[in-house]
Design a protein around this motif. Structure first.
Motif, PDB file in Angstrom:
ATOM      1  N   THR A 135       0.831  -1.198   0.000  1.00 17.55           N
ATOM      2  CA  THR A 135       0.000   0.000   0.000  1.00 17.55           C
ATOM      3  C   THR A 135       0.869   1.253   0.000  1.00 17.55           C
ATOM      4  N   LEU A 136       0.238   2.386  -0.285  1.00 20.21           N
ATOM      5  CA  LEU A 136       0.928   3.673  -0.276  1.00 20.21           C
ATOM      6  C   LEU A 136       1.511   3.955   1.104  1.00 20.21           C
ATOM      7  N   ARG A 137       0.761   3.633   2.147  1.00 21.65           N
ATOM      8  CA  ARG A 137       1.226   3.845   3.517  1.00 21.65           C
ATOM      9  C   ARG A 137       2.461   3.001   3.806  1.00 21.65           C
ATOM     10  N   GLU A 138       2.455   1.757   3.347  1.00 25.30           N
ATOM     11  CA  GLU A 138       3.601   0.874   3.573  1.00 25.30           C
ATOM     12  C   GLU A 138       4.830   1.373   2.821  1.00 25.30           C
ATOM     13  N   ARG A 139       4.635   1.878   1.603  1.00 21.64           N
ATOM     14  CA  ARG A 139       5.764   2.413   0.835  1.00 21.64           C
ATOM     15  C   ARG A 139       6.336   3.649   1.503  1.00 21.64           C
TER      16      ARG A 139
END
Length: 211
Positions: free
Chosen positions: A3-7
């Motif tokens: 996800t964007l948050r994980e990246r």
């Protein structure tokens, strides 16, 4: 899928690690504070501690990444290879592919400079050796699984890893004192010392000629 948050979290961690390595290798470990690292990245001290338990954790993070890469390389070696050969091939493959592990954070040359900081800083060296014991246990269990033996009743996996680990520690110390801090020098020392292991343990000791 990531996800964007994980990246974003991964990018923050890599930025903190990159700056930490740069500061440790230019200012020294003792001359660098957590605030120095956090300020250089533009985050709070609290954010730093979300990713690392402290300076020691940040200093040893890349080393842990390379060790994990090596353990998995041993696990992936062909099943027909004897344990010591699997270890030898995996460590040489590890030196050859080191950039694949560390390049996302720092150049290989910077990682090698950090290695010298670890070796020359007593508190980091002690922590490195302590973690090495844990890594060797994991590696022994990988060998036991490969050979289908029980490491609790069969001492050979731990004995093999202990002998191999001793060679690698001697290689690291020799690399630190020889003055050539290149990756090629480390690889050449690793090859020459591993080739001597079998004859040193089981063969007749003929006069030694340095290659």
């Amino acid at each position: 899928m990531e996800t964007l948050r994980e990246r974003k979290k991964q990018r923050t961690r890599e930025a903190l690690l990159r700056v930490a390595v740069e500061l440790f290798t230019t200012r020294g470990y003792e001359g660098t504070t957590v605030d120095d690292i956090a300020d250089a990245v533009g985050v709070s001290q609290r954010t730093f501690f979300r990713y690392f338990a402290g300076k020691e954790d940040a200093a040893l993070a890349l080393d842990e990444m390379t060790v994990a890469h090596f353990v998995e390389a041993v696990r992936a070696r062909p099943a027909h290879e004897p344990p010591l050969q699997a270890l030898r091939q995996a460590v040489l493959e590890g030196w050859d592919t080191l950039h694949e592990v560390v390049d996302s954070v720092v150049p290989v040359e910077r990682f090698l400079a950090l290695y010298r900081v670890i070796e020359s800083t007593p508190v980091l060296l002690a922590a490195h050796l302590r973690r090495s014991v844990e890594s060797e246990e994991a590696l022994a269990r990988v060998l036991a699984e490969r050979e289908d033996v029980d490491p609790e009743t069969d001492p050979r996996p731990r004995l093999t890893v202990a002998a191999f680990g001793g060679v690698m520690r001697m290689t690291e110390r020799r690399w630190m004192t020889d003055g050539d801090f290149s990756l090629e020098a480390m690889r050449e020392l690793t090859v020459s010392h591993l080739e001597l292991l079998g004859p040193a343990l089981a063969g007749e000791w003929l006069p030694y000629t340095k290659t």
